[in-house]
Each structure stands twice: as C-alpha cells, then as structure tokens.
Design an enzyme around this catalytic site. Structure first.
Site, PDB file in Angstrom:
ATOM      1  N   ASP A 104       0.833  -1.189   0.000  1.00 57.24           N
ATOM      2  CA  ASP A 104       0.000   0.000   0.000  1.00 57.24           C
ATOM      3  C   ASP A 104       0.883   1.260   0.000  1.00 57.24           C
ATOM      4  OD1 ASP A 104      -2.944   0.947   0.397  1.00 57.24           O
ATOM      5  OD2 ASP A 104      -1.888   1.938   2.039  1.00 57.24           O
ATOM      6  N   ARG A 105       0.741   2.168   0.996  1.00 61.88           N
ATOM      7  CA  ARG A 105       1.556   3.385   1.008  1.00 61.88           C
ATOM      8  C   ARG A 105       3.036   3.050   1.064  1.00 61.88           C
ATOM      9  NH1 ARG A 105      -1.750   6.316  -1.242  1.00 61.88           N
ATOM     10  NH2 ARG A 105      -0.436   8.118  -0.787  1.00 61.88           N
ATOM     11  N   HIS A 270      -7.302  -6.637   0.362  1.00 59.80           N
ATOM     12  CA  HIS A 270      -6.178  -5.718   0.262  1.00 59.80           C
ATOM     13  C   HIS A 270      -5.015  -6.044   1.195  1.00 59.80           C
ATOM     14  CE1 HIS A 270      -4.055  -1.961  -0.224  1.00 59.80           C
ATOM     15  NE2 HIS A 270      -4.275  -1.580   1.021  1.00 59.80           N
TER      16      HIS A 270
END
Length: 290
Positions: A104-105, A270
């Site tokens: 993700d980030r 996710h």
C-alpha cells in the site's frame, strides 16, 4: 507480537523512525500501508527472519515515528522524502544494499526509493498497488467509489482531520473491514494496537499529508520519471478479491514500469500479509531467496 525482535529509533535528517529488527542473513526492509504500522507484518516477519535480517519500520507520520506538521506544498511527505528516511535508516544500521517489500503506502514509498536509489535495492516486492500516477490519471467512478479516501484525505486542512478525529476508531475499523475480505484477518488486540497510534491528531494529520503529497508533489515527480524503469527483479502480489485485482491488469501495468517482473493474485482482499499470511510468505520467500 515481534518476539525476539529488537525495537530501535533512528534519527534521519528529517524524522525519527521507529523500527523492529530481528533474524539473521541479508537485510530485508518491510514497509507498511495505511492506516497501519509495522505491526501489519507480525504474521510473517518471524518466518522471514529465518532467512533474513528483517527490519520493519513505521513510515514517517505513522506509528511511533515522528510526525512533522505538513508544509504548504506537502513536500515533507513526498514519497521521495519518505524514501530517503528509509535509505538513511538502512545506512545507519550498516546496510548499503537490501531487499525491499512494501504494501500500500509503503509500496509507493518503495517504488520511489527504487527509482531514486536503484543501486540500493537488490529485489523489490510491491503488494496490492498500481503506479500512483496512472491510477489518478485514469480514475473513473468505480475506482473513486472504492478508493474514496484518496479524494477525501487530500481535502484541505483541517477538514478530513476534524471529521476523522471525531471518531477515529470507527474510521479505522471501517477501513480495515471495508478493504479486507477475510473475516478473521484482524484480532481485537491487533486493532487496539493500530488504534493506539491512529487515534491521535498528529497521526491523522500526517497520514492525510501522505495522501495530499501523492496528489500533488508526488504526481510531479512521477510524471518526470514516467519513462524510468525499475531495474532490479520485481515481484507484484495482489488480492484477487480487491478492487485492484478485479479491475486492472496488474502484471501488464508493472511490466511497463520494470525490466524483470513476475507476480500473481492471492485469494484475499487488500491486506495480504494479514488475510493470507501463508501464501504471502511463500510467494515472498520463493522470490527473495536465491
């Protein structure tokens, strides 16, 4: 949750970075995503530590790392600056080169790090992302609905900060449940640990700044480097039940951005390391161990 790992804080030129380190072997840096901390690796870090010296950090603005107030142009949360933090951490730990895994980030920081410091990264794994610039440039209603937070968190200070801080626990739980497709991915103890750091104005502000930078200064940097390719071996993993896995040809997207790419989808949403830890660990180990 990180038995036999040591906790350290390292001061870089722009932030104090919290981390845990453990294991033996070549260095492996793990970078987490939103709205989490290094804790997200707790189901697989001890397994990876059998083959590697594992370093799992809290990104600038997250967890127990420092949270400098955002600049007007959001430049102190640019992925270029957040990547520099991590390079300085690894240098102070004695590592000139290392393997790198980001989710993700953290994967966006890892992508920028690999472009800016191509000789530092031996192998790169990116979990459940597509290039930031392409996602913003090709946004549509389906993407904007699923990734509404990309557009909410970038609103001017202090609008999103105020709304989130009104009930940070609700917002955190909503994010974890909405993006996960496995019911028991998060224990109450894990959520409580995430909330310990997330339910804080400084964290909420700095994580908004992370997204504001992505939609502004990061976009400028990404556009300038659109033709630059990742030169080290790249593994991409994604959740087949998430919006990224359902909507996009992920391998094709990253093949355009790297020279040597492999990857696959896992049967989850996710949060791969917490929803599908065994599959995530196996895929990472098979890629990282020569």
């Amino acid at each position: 949750m990180f038995n036999y790992f040591q906790t350290k804080t390292i001061e870089t030129s722009g932030a104090k970075i919290n981390l845990v380190i453990g294991g033996q072997g070549e260095p492996l840096l793990l970078l987490h995503g939103y709205p989490q901390t290094h804790l997200m690796w707790h189901k697989i870090a001890h397994l990876l530590a059998e083959d590697f010296t594992v370093i799992a950090t809290d990104l600038r603005g997250y967890g127990a790392s420092s949270k400098p107030p955002g600049e007007p142009d959001h430049s102190n949360y640019a992925k270029r600056v957040m990547a520099q933090d991590q390079v300085e951490v690894m240098f102070q730990l004695g590592y000139e080169t290392f393997a790198l895994v980001g989710h993700d980030r953290g994967a966006r920081v890892a992508h920028r790090l690999t472009l800016d410091y191509p000789t530092k990264v031996k192998k790169l794994a990116l979990l459940d992302i597509l290039p930031t610039y392409e996602l913003y440039a090709n946004s549509d209603r389906e993407f904007a609905t699923a990734y509404y937070h990309w557009f909410f968190l970038i609103q001017p200070y202090p609008f999103p900060e105020t709304l989130i801080s009104n009930n940070a626990e609700y917002f955190l739980r909503h994010c974890l449940s909405q993006w996960s497709k496995v019911d028991d991915a998060f224990t109450q103890a894990t959520i409580a640990e995430y909330l310990l750091y997330f339910d804080d104005w400084a964290t909420i502000h700095s994580t908004c700044e992370d997204y504001r930078a992505a939609a502004s200064i990061d976009s400028i940097h990404d556009q300038l480097n659109r033709e630059q390719k990742i030169t080290c071996p790249l593994l991409v993993l994604w959740g087949k039940q998430g919006i990224i896995g359902k909507k996009y040809d992920i391998l094709a997207s990253w093949t355009a951005k790297a020279i040597n790419v492999q990857g696959k989808g896992l049967n989850c949403g996710h949060f791969l390391p917490e929803e599908a830890p065994n599959e995530t660990y196996s895929a990472l180990r098979n890629f990282l161990v020569v």
